[in-house]
Enzyme design. Structure first.
Site, PDB file in Angstrom:
ATOM      1  N   CYS A 140       3.027   3.192   6.959  1.00 51.71           N
ATOM      2  CA  CYS A 140       1.811   3.806   7.532  1.00 51.71           C
ATOM      3  C   CYS A 140       2.208   4.798   8.862  1.00 51.71           C
ATOM      4  CB  CYS A 140       0.939   2.682   7.908  1.00 51.71           C
ATOM      5  SG  CYS A 140       1.756   1.250   8.869  1.00 51.71           S
ATOM      6  N   HIS A 220      -3.269   1.515  14.435  1.00 50.72           N
ATOM      7  CA  HIS A 220      -2.282   2.046  15.493  1.00 50.72           C
ATOM      8  C   HIS A 220      -2.567   3.192  16.111  1.00 50.72           C
ATOM      9  CE1 HIS A 220       0.692  -0.352  13.037  1.00 50.72           C
ATOM     10  NE2 HIS A 220       0.630   0.457  12.001  1.00 50.72           N
TER      11      HIS A 220
HETATM   12  P1  NAD Z   1       0.849  -8.770   2.058  1.00 52.26           P
HETATM   13  O1  NAD Z   1       1.281 -10.034   2.614  1.00 52.26           O
HETATM   14  O2  NAD Z   1      -0.572  -8.545   2.611  1.00 52.26           O
HETATM   15  O3  NAD Z   1       0.660  -8.615   0.477  1.00 52.26           O
HETATM   16  C1  NAD Z   1       1.858  -8.906  -0.359  1.00 52.26           C
HETATM   17  C2  NAD Z   1       1.436  -9.617  -1.714  1.00 52.26           C
HETATM   18  O4  NAD Z   1       2.493  -9.914  -2.353  1.00 52.26           O
HETATM   19  C3  NAD Z   1       0.816 -10.996  -1.268  1.00 52.26           C
HETATM   20  O5  NAD Z   1      -0.464 -11.003  -2.010  1.00 52.26           O
HETATM   21  C4  NAD Z   1       1.734 -11.956  -1.869  1.00 52.26           C
HETATM   22  O6  NAD Z   1       0.896 -13.376  -2.235  1.00 52.26           O
HETATM   23  C5  NAD Z   1       2.365 -11.353  -2.963  1.00 52.26           C
HETATM   24  N1  NAD Z   1       3.607 -11.752  -3.204  1.00 52.26           N
HETATM   25  C6  NAD Z   1       4.634 -12.219  -2.240  1.00 52.26           C
HETATM   26  N2  NAD Z   1       5.839 -12.505  -3.050  1.00 52.26           N
HETATM   27  C7  NAD Z   1       5.567 -11.890  -4.142  1.00 52.26           C
HETATM   28  C8  NAD Z   1       6.479 -12.068  -5.329  1.00 52.26           C
HETATM   29  N3  NAD Z   1       7.663 -12.543  -5.473  1.00 52.26           N
HETATM   30  N4  NAD Z   1       5.853 -11.549  -6.553  1.00 52.26           N
HETATM   31  C9  NAD Z   1       4.441 -11.171  -6.546  1.00 52.26           C
HETATM   32  N5  NAD Z   1       3.986 -10.990  -5.547  1.00 52.26           N
HETATM   33  C10 NAD Z   1       4.225 -11.594  -4.329  1.00 52.26           C
HETATM   34  O7  NAD Z   1       1.756  -7.677   2.256  1.00 52.26           O
HETATM   35  P2  NAD Z   1       1.198  -6.162   2.639  1.00 52.26           P
HETATM   36  O8  NAD Z   1       0.827  -6.047   4.079  1.00 52.26           O
HETATM   37  O9  NAD Z   1       0.379  -5.619   1.700  1.00 52.26           O
HETATM   38  O10 NAD Z   1       2.620  -5.264   2.482  1.00 52.26           O
HETATM   39  C11 NAD Z   1       3.083  -5.047   1.357  1.00 52.26           C
HETATM   40  C12 NAD Z   1       4.255  -3.853   1.631  1.00 52.26           C
HETATM   41  O11 NAD Z   1       3.625  -2.861   2.018  1.00 52.26           O
HETATM   42  C13 NAD Z   1       5.298  -4.018   2.529  1.00 52.26           C
HETATM   43  O12 NAD Z   1       6.310  -3.409   2.456  1.00 52.26           O
HETATM   44  C14 NAD Z   1       4.770  -3.653   3.883  1.00 52.26           C
HETATM   45  O13 NAD Z   1       5.838  -3.282   4.648  1.00 52.26           O
HETATM   46  C15 NAD Z   1       4.060  -2.556   3.236  1.00 52.26           C
HETATM   47  N6  NAD Z   1       2.971  -1.784   4.323  1.00 52.26           N
HETATM   48  C16 NAD Z   1       2.197  -2.608   4.842  1.00 52.26           C
HETATM   49  C17 NAD Z   1       1.277  -2.144   5.463  1.00 52.26           C
HETATM   50  C18 NAD Z   1       0.396  -2.990   6.283  1.00 52.26           C
HETATM   51  O14 NAD Z   1      -0.121  -2.376   7.337  1.00 52.26           O
HETATM   52  N7  NAD Z   1      -0.436  -3.942   5.936  1.00 52.26           N
HETATM   53  C19 NAD Z   1       1.042  -0.711   5.898  1.00 52.26           C
HETATM   54  C20 NAD Z   1       1.901   0.060   5.213  1.00 52.26           C
HETATM   55  C21 NAD Z   1       3.052  -0.317   4.251  1.00 52.26           C
END
Ligand code: NAD
Length: 343
Positions: A140, A220
């Site tokens: 992000c 942020h």
């Molecule tokens: P999150 O924890 O909210 O969601 C992740 C999901 O994946 C959950 O539903 C979890 O149950 C599932 N999961 C976990 N292990 C798994 C597996 N082995 N197989 C299938 N599903 C599985 O995470 P998020 O915040 O959505 O982050 C996901 C990615 O996006 C990360 O790389 C993070 O760095 C990136 N990201 C996050 C944000 C943010 O602010 N949240 C912003 C930009 C990028």
């Protein structure tokens, strides 16, 4: 129709699923969860077939009234492309699965650049993603930095960027993360990882970043200072922002000076999940003096990468060769016009 699977239906995955479902040329063929929870019920309500990472948990899902369509592997087999939105570092462990099935996949910013070997931002390098098997959509913060740095660089030439990131402590639903009463230097050392990450998209830019985490969940805030090769003027910067489909301008007339008021505005505008897909640059903060440019921009961590994921899918599937056309299609399907058009 591009058949898209979302592996990891959490903060980012659920948003990408809805954004994909809204597109005319894409279809969500399944989403995956690790355990039955509220998000799984949202997937059911949206009509997304639910797949699970661990089939031994099938009974627990079905006991909760959630029909299981199959395993993550079954889901990947049925898809043209997989959006991996599992937590940071988990995504990389899924790479052999996608490789063995010969499927295209894109990861999120929590993974290292090396997982895909190509880091993506729609406005900067869409064309280079066309036809690729693997892509990583940058984080992000990096997305927000790349969008604006690239525009200023094209117009004035960027000599150097200094950016200080005041980062949200957690997403709103993350009750176990903090801090709740501290400003945490993350990292203490300079530069933070954000500067090098910008280079994964814009390798020619000189940039130094510093970052800290504060007790807020909303957005942020970036304090950015750039030096430019050609003299920069405020009016021209505002013109650039207004012409860009994902750079938002918070006008003086809105009277907003915080992330809280900005999120309230997004809610009142009726944005889905009150998401702000654009950079939110505060007009009154734009300061131009000779070759120096400074401003504040707020970045909604849960939202800005979502529209980038949709464009990355289109590029990788060679569904659209032109970045501007893809960006316009993505935005139109979400009824998204940048925030300055709403006040
Ligand atoms: P999150 O924890 O909210 O969601 C992740 C999901 O994946 C959950 O539903 C979890 O149950 C599932 N999961 C976990 N292990 C798994 C597996 N082995 N197989 C299938 N599903 C599985 O995470 P998020 O915040 O959505 O982050 C996901 C990615 O996006 C990360 O790389 C993070 O760095 C990136 N990201 C996050 C944000 C943010 O602010 N949240 C912003 C930009 C990028």
């Amino acid at each position: 129709m591009i058949k898209v699977a979302i592996n990891g239906y959490g903060t980012i995955g659920k948003r990408v699923a809805d954004a994909v479902a809204a597109q005319k040329d894409m279809k969500v063929i399944g989403v995956s969860k690790t355990r039955p929870n509220a998000e799984a019920f949202v997937a059911k309500q949206r009509g997304y077939p639910l797949y699970i990472a661990d089939l031994s948990k099938k009974a627990a899902f079905e006991k909760a009234g959630l029909k299981v369509a199959g395993s993550v592997e079954d889901m990947c087999k049925a898809a043209d492309i997989i959006v991996d939105a599992t937590p940071g570092d988990v995504g990389a462990t899924n790479k052999p699965l996608y490789e063995n099935l010969g499927k295209k996949a894109l990861w999120q910013g929590g993974e290292d650049h090396e997982v895909a070997g190509f880091s993506f931002n729609s406005s900067c390098n869409y064309k280079d993603a066309i036809g690729r098997q693997f892509v990583r959509v940058v984080s992000c913060n990096t997305t927000g930095l790349c969008r604006i740095i690239n525009e200023i660089d094209k117009e004035f030439g960027v000599t150097h960027v200094h950016a200080i990131m005041v980062r949200r402590g957690s997403d709103p639903g993350e009750i176990k993360k903090g801090p709740i009463d501290a400003i945490v230097l993350d990292p203490v050392t300079v530069p933070s990882h954000h500067g090098p990450d910008v280079l994964s998209v814009l390798p020619h830019i000189s940039i130094t970043t510093m970052a800290m985490i504060v007790p807020t969940t909303m957005m942020h805030m970036h304090a950015i200072q750039m030096t430019t090769k050609k003299p920069v003027t405020r009016d021209r910067v505002i013109g650039l922002i207004n012409r860009h489909p994902r750079l938002g301008l918070i006008k003086k007339t809105a009277g907003l000076k915080s992330t809280a008021e900005l999120k309230e505005f997004a809610m009142d505008l009726g944005r889905q999940r009150s998401d702000l897909w654009e950079n939110c640059i505060f007009e009154d903060s734009i300061y131009a003096n000779g070759n120096e440019l400074c401003f504040f921009q707020a970045i909604h961590q849960e939202a800005d990468v979502v529209v980038e994921n949709v464009d990355a899918i289109r590029a990788m599937m060679a569904g659209e060769k032109d970045a501007a056309t893809s960006i316009a299609a993505t935005n139109a399907a979400l009824h998204f016009t940048t925030i300055q058009n709403n006040h």
